[in-house]
Design a protein around this motif. Structure first.
Motif, PDB file in Angstrom:
ATOM      1  N   ARG A 317       0.652  -1.299   0.006  1.00  0.00           N
ATOM      2  CA  ARG A 317      -0.103   0.009   0.057  1.00  0.00           C
ATOM      3  C   ARG A 317       0.816   1.154  -0.094  1.00  0.00           C
ATOM      4  NH1 ARG A 317      -4.528  -1.122   4.591  1.00  0.00           N
ATOM      5  NH2 ARG A 317      -5.074  -3.215   4.162  1.00  0.00           N
ATOM      6  N   SER A 318       1.877   1.107   0.582  1.00  0.00           N
ATOM      7  CA  SER A 318       2.749   2.530   0.931  1.00  0.00           C
ATOM      8  C   SER A 318       3.856   2.588  -0.323  1.00  0.00           C
ATOM      9  CB  SER A 318       3.592   2.376   2.206  1.00  0.00           C
ATOM     10  OG  SER A 318       4.571   1.419   2.404  1.00  0.00           O
ATOM     11  N   LYS A 319       4.245   1.342  -1.209  1.00  0.00           N
ATOM     12  CA  LYS A 319       4.987   1.242  -2.261  1.00  0.00           C
ATOM     13  C   LYS A 319       6.289   1.465  -1.723  1.00  0.00           C
ATOM     14  CE  LYS A 319       1.866   3.156  -5.822  1.00  0.00           C
ATOM     15  NZ  LYS A 319       0.561   3.178  -4.950  1.00  0.00           N
ATOM     16  N   ALA A 320       6.614   0.775  -0.545  1.00  0.00           N
ATOM     17  CA  ALA A 320       7.769   1.114   0.009  1.00  0.00           C
ATOM     18  C   ALA A 320       9.091   0.245  -0.719  1.00  0.00           C
ATOM     19  CB  ALA A 320       7.863   0.380   1.518  1.00  0.00           C
ATOM     20  N   GLY A 321       8.542  -1.072  -1.168  1.00  0.00           N
ATOM     21  CA  GLY A 321       9.195  -1.802  -1.974  1.00  0.00           C
ATOM     22  C   GLY A 321       9.798  -1.128  -3.361  1.00  0.00           C
ATOM     23  N   LEU A 322       8.930  -0.542  -4.095  1.00  0.00           N
ATOM     24  CA  LEU A 322       9.103   0.077  -5.168  1.00  0.00           C
ATOM     25  C   LEU A 322      10.032   1.453  -4.884  1.00  0.00           C
ATOM     26  CD1 LEU A 322       8.537   0.264  -8.286  1.00  0.00           C
ATOM     27  CD2 LEU A 322       6.638   1.622  -7.761  1.00  0.00           C
TER      28      LEU A 322
END
Length: 382
Positions: A317-322
């Motif tokens: 949801r937070s796009k932390a990986g990307l």
């Protein structure tokens, strides 16, 4: 990290330990274990974190801890990510450099990957040394001792991960062993989050406002002393740098939130906690704090992370990986494909930079005292 790296949440290590014992949770777990072992042998790193040591220590049964620690040590070789304080100091200095222009030069990146529990907990390597009647022995003068000392250090690190046996605890307590201190500290942290969850139930706020408040709480509760010390060291007037106007109380928000978001570990923790606070039906747990602690370090520094399903969903949801260039794997059976890609990135010329001297070529990591004893007859008289 320079080394291709994979962070495994504790549930993955438990699944691997079960597969190693011949009782896999799923049939595919045996294939995953083989792929993990092959990748580790090829040079992919599976680092441990301070959170792993804490979570393993919570397992009551010494035999279960030892079985789990044995697979963790044999795959990871007890290579660890550096302590949170060291890494956050660098992140904060970098954020200050970008946001405020001080320090004037870009801070030098610290070494992230190291060896052993002390590296994970306090950021320093503290290997065992050999001492004789005249003091410390220079192993270069007795080359045969090098293998013994390396194996002794490996076994010591395995023991630190596995923790004490029941019959050892009484003696350890006389020497100051007090595992309750960690539990009490984490109970205090849990109460801090539970208190705010109760406040939100009585006085809900918008999504954006919630994130700003969670970010402020994170800085004040987790990193206040570090922030205070660095502001003083570099003589930074924070109110002036963020453009705070006393007549307009929220005037400093844009620059302050931008500054905090430039610390990737802080941003990940804030995003995860904000999502948990939004779900008023779910109670806060110590396990959630452990997961956030671990992932906020693992995601910025590792190539692949394998969290539990809930945390993987929140990271998505937070796009932390990307944002951090990190692959977040949600299904264990997908691991062999991920590991094959990482193995292709291994550069053997860089081996020494992440501790290839810690284990000899092709040797097994020492998790058995008998392996250590077997070396003694081969030693010359010293």
């Amino acid at each position: 990290m320079a080394a291709p790296s994979v962070y495994l949440d504790l549930w993955v290590w438990i699944r691997l330990a079960r597969a190693a014992s011949g009782a896999p949770h799923e049939a595919s777990d045996a294939d995953v274990l083989t792929a993990v072992r092959d990748a580790a042998a090829a040079g992919v790193v599976f680092p441990l974190s301070a959170t792993h040591y804490i979570e393993v220590g919570r397992i009551a049964d010494p035999r279960q801890r030892a079985d789990l620690a044995r697979i963790m040590a044999s795959v990871s070789h007890c290579r660890t990510m550096r302590s949170r304080r060291v890494l956050l100091r660098h992140q904060m200095l970098h954020a200050m450099h970008v946001s405020f222009g001080r320090p004037a030069f870009r801070p030098r990146s610290p070494q992230v990957l190291g060896i052993g529990a002390a590296w994970a907990l306090v950021g320093e390597r503290t290997p065992l040394v050999l001492r004789g009647p005249s003091g410390k022995v220079d192993i270069d003068t007795v080359p045969e001792l090098r293998d013994l000392l390396r194996k002794a250090n490996q076994f010591a690190e395995f023991q630190l991960l596995a923790g004490p046996k029941d019959e050892e605890i009484e003696d350890l307590r006389r020497r100051g062993y007090r595992p309750e201190a960690t539990q009490e500290a984490n109970r205090s942290r849990l109460e801090w989050e539970e208190t705010y969850a109760g406040m939100l139930a009585d006085d809900p706020v918008s999504r954006n406002e919630l994130r700003v408040r969670v970010q402020a709480r994170e800085i004040l509760h987790e990193y206040y002393e570090l922030l205070r010390d660095l502001l003083g060291e570099y003589r930074i007037d924070l109110e002036r740098e963020i453009g705070l106007d006393p007549a307009r109380p929220r005037s400093g928000r844009p620059r302050m939130t931008a500054f905090a978001d430039r610390m990737p570990s802080v941003r990940i923790a804030v995003d995860l906690k904000a999502e948990l606070f939004r779900n008023q039906t779910k109670a806060w747990t110590t396990n959630a704090l452990y997961d956030i602690d671990a992932l906020s370090i693992a995601v910025p520094y590792c190539h692949v992370v394998v969290p539990d399903r809930e945390m993987a969903n929140l990271l998505s949801r937070s796009k932390a990986g990307l944002r951090n260039g990190t692959r977040v794997v949600t299904r264990l059976r997908d691991m062999p494909g991920e590991l094959a890609e990482l193995q292709a990135q291994v550069r053997t010329a860089d081996g020494d930079s992440w501790g290839s001297d810690w284990t000899g070529p092709g040797e097994d990591f020492c998790t058995d005292m008998e392996d250590l004893r077997a070396l003694v007859p081969r030693l010359p008289a010293v």
